[in-house]
Design an enzyme around this catalytic site. Structure first.
Site, PDB file in Angstrom:
ATOM      1  N   ASP A 166       0.778  -1.236   0.000  1.00 31.42           N
ATOM      2  CA  ASP A 166       0.000   0.000   0.000  1.00 31.42           C
ATOM      3  C   ASP A 166       0.815   1.296   0.000  1.00 31.42           C
ATOM      4  O   ASP A 166       0.469   2.243  -0.664  1.00 31.42           O
ATOM      5  CB  ASP A 166      -0.932   0.028   1.223  1.00 31.42           C
ATOM      6  CG  ASP A 166      -1.900  -1.149   1.238  1.00 31.42           C
ATOM      7  OD1 ASP A 166      -1.625  -2.169   0.589  1.00 31.42           O
ATOM      8  OD2 ASP A 166      -2.938  -1.040   1.911  1.00 31.42           O
ATOM      9  N   GLU A 395       2.719  -8.259  11.940  1.00 32.76           N
ATOM     10  CA  GLU A 395       2.293  -7.939  10.570  1.00 32.76           C
ATOM     11  C   GLU A 395       3.521  -7.788   9.669  1.00 32.76           C
ATOM     12  O   GLU A 395       3.567  -8.276   8.559  1.00 32.76           O
ATOM     13  CB  GLU A 395       1.481  -6.638  10.588  1.00 32.76           C
ATOM     14  CG  GLU A 395       0.931  -6.248   9.217  1.00 32.76           C
ATOM     15  CD  GLU A 395       0.099  -4.973   9.259  1.00 32.76           C
ATOM     16  OE1 GLU A 395       0.036  -4.312  10.316  1.00 32.76           O
ATOM     17  OE2 GLU A 395      -0.492  -4.636   8.209  1.00 32.76           O
TER      18      GLU A 395
HETATM   19  C1  GLC Z   1      -2.459  -3.821   4.595  1.00 33.56           C
HETATM   20  C2  GLC Z   1      -1.521  -4.415   3.554  1.00 33.56           C
HETATM   21  C3  GLC Z   1      -2.298  -5.286   2.600  1.00 33.56           C
HETATM   22  C4  GLC Z   1      -3.072  -6.334   3.384  1.00 33.56           C
HETATM   23  C5  GLC Z   1      -3.923  -5.706   4.494  1.00 33.56           C
HETATM   24  C6  GLC Z   1      -4.519  -6.737   5.423  1.00 33.56           C
HETATM   25  O1  GLC Z   1      -3.390  -2.985   4.019  1.00 33.56           O
HETATM   26  O2  GLC Z   1      -0.835  -3.410   2.876  1.00 33.56           O
HETATM   27  O3  GLC Z   1      -1.451  -5.899   1.673  1.00 33.56           O
HETATM   28  O4  GLC Z   1      -3.873  -7.071   2.532  1.00 33.56           O
HETATM   29  O5  GLC Z   1      -3.130  -4.861   5.264  1.00 33.56           O
HETATM   30  O6  GLC Z   1      -3.508  -7.525   5.993  1.00 33.56           O
END
Ligand code: GLC
Length: 429
Positions: A166, A395
């Site tokens: 993102d 994460e």
């Molecule tokens: C963030 C990440 C994305 C992922 C989401 C849920 O937005 O950038 O890739 O799918 O989190 O984990």
């Protein structure tokens, strides 16, 4: 703390079960309380080692929310939860169960094939693969129709969130062209769950929302969005995932006797492969994004430019050059693979996609290295992943210190650990 493999597996299974909502799994409590597209698919790779039927269900639930035009959205808002922004009231996509209006990296084809080929319950796998392959295939056809209207062979992303990476530096230049006028007042929720220093800046968030409002204003009509978007970026990582999944759809289609579907998928792959090398940069020794608005390559060395290994793209020389990049980046930090070149002044080891390591990316790149005959390099990446979980099932991780960052008890991190340790045990057995 160092885990042995069986402890790591048990802990991973606990995270998966805590985040399990029955028919889908949330990425983490609080920060991401719904179903995310590529999270779910990659999660199934871990779930299958615990319960194969549950793994198929994860993908079935996602596929059930495919749009009539073929797109599979990036978020399914199964339940109301105002701990996340932007929610359904902002997206306003008009779907029976609310969804976002953009998509995410299409790993579904890849995962379906792996689930099918390595299934213990062959009967179940055959029935499920037969039922799901059409959704993946329709999604891919949608990509080339809606995101490559001129038939170049490569698809564009219309929003940074579609990339799955993102907040990557890859989007900075194109995002800077997105206006910020007329954005409705909003309150972010991400920074109430996670330290703001690990999340995007307001300037980026404003532009993310401007794009959402723009597409919403066009009624989420995918026939209009591409040409109307000031943000149109061809990402080598995303396109490589699409190509790899298309190859896997073709192979799966052949295994299931669906020759028409398989032949069409192979034709898409051939066209995309022929177009792909346009993204190679001799100067940087890796692939780069192409800004479809300016027609120029984007000077940003991110891990997206290493992901083409996942589809075995490029000549052996280029694949080798990518392995060298990975080795250099790993040597510059303690743990690989950083999401951005540590030598770039924009590298930030703690900020979301501008430096941190993600286990899912490691997994995809390592799969690619192995496929390209670079098994030792693949093993080094796996080793880094398993060392990082000593900092918890985070994460993402700081590549320099190994510190776990972002959301905690994270589903796809746990899924990757379950997958890695089980694969390792199978290789020894
Ligand atoms: C963030 C990440 C994305 C992922 C989401 C849920 O937005 O950038 O890739 O799918 O989190 O984990």
């Amino acid at each position: 703390m160092t885990f042995d493999d069986s402890t790591a597996f048990e802990r991973a299974a606990t995270v998966l079960s805590e985040n399990d909502r029955g028919t889908y799994t949330v990425p983490t409590k609080g920060l991401y309380p719904f179903q995310w597209n590529w999270d779910s698919c990659l999660t199934a790779l871990g779930q299958r080692h615990i319960d194969e039927a549950r793994a198929w269900t994860e993908i079935e639930t996602l596929a059930a929310h495919q749009w009539p035009d073929g797109m599979i959205p990036h978020i399914i808002f199964h339940v109301a939860d105002d701990g996340y922004f932007p929610g359904p009231d902002v997206w306003q996509t008009g779907r029976p169960v609310p969804t976002s209006g953009i998509t995410q990296p299409p790993v579904m084809g890849f995962v379906l094939r792996r689930l099918y080929e390595e299934a213990k319950d062959k009967g179940l796998a055959e029935a499920k693969a037969r039922a799901l392959i059409g959704a993946a295939d329709a999604w891919h056809r949608w990509f080339y129709a809606a995101r490559d209207p001129e038939g170049t062979g490569l698809v564009a992303l219309l929003h940074p969130w579609e990339s799955g990476r993102d907040n990557s530096c890859d989007w900075d230049a194109a995002l800077a062209r997105v206006p910020t006028d007329g954005i409705e007042p909003y309150q972010r929720r991400d920074t109430s769950h996670v330290d703001a220093a690990q999340r995007p800046h307001k300037a980026e968030y404003d532009r993310y929302l401007w794009l959402v409002q723009r597409f919403r204003g066009l009624g989420w009509d995918n026939a209009k969005l591409h040409d109307a978007s000031p943000f149109r970026v061809v990402d080598p990582g995303f396109n490589a995932i699409l190509i790899r999944s298309d190859e896997d759809i073709a192979a799966l289609g052949e295994a299931l006797g669906m020759t028409g579907l398989a032949t069409a998928a192979r034709a898409r792959v051939a066209k995309a492969r022929a177009a792909f090398e346009r993204l190679w940069s001799e100067v940087h020794g890796q692939y780069l994004c192409l800004d479809r608005v300016t027609g120029e390559l984007v000077e940003s060395r991110s891990v997206g430019g290493l992901l083409p290994l996942f589809a075995g793209l490029g000549t052996p020389e280029r694949q080798q050059a990518l392995a060298v990049r990975i080795a250099e980046w790993r040597a510059a930090t303690r743990f690989g693979i950083a999401s951005h070149d540590p030598a770039d002044p924009r590298f930030e080891p703690k900020r979301y996609w501008r430096g941190p390591v993600w286990l899912i990316v490691n997994y995809l790149v390592a799969d690619g290295l192995a496929r390209c005959g670079l098994a030792e390099a693949a093993e080094a990446v796996h080793q880094d992943s398993l060392k990082l979980i000593e900092g918890g099932f985070a994460e993402y991780y700081d590549p320099v210190t190994g510190q776990g960052l972002g959301g905690g008890n994270f589903t796809w991190t746990a899924a990757m650990v379950a997958e890695l340790v089980r694969k390792r045990a199978e290789a020894v057995a």
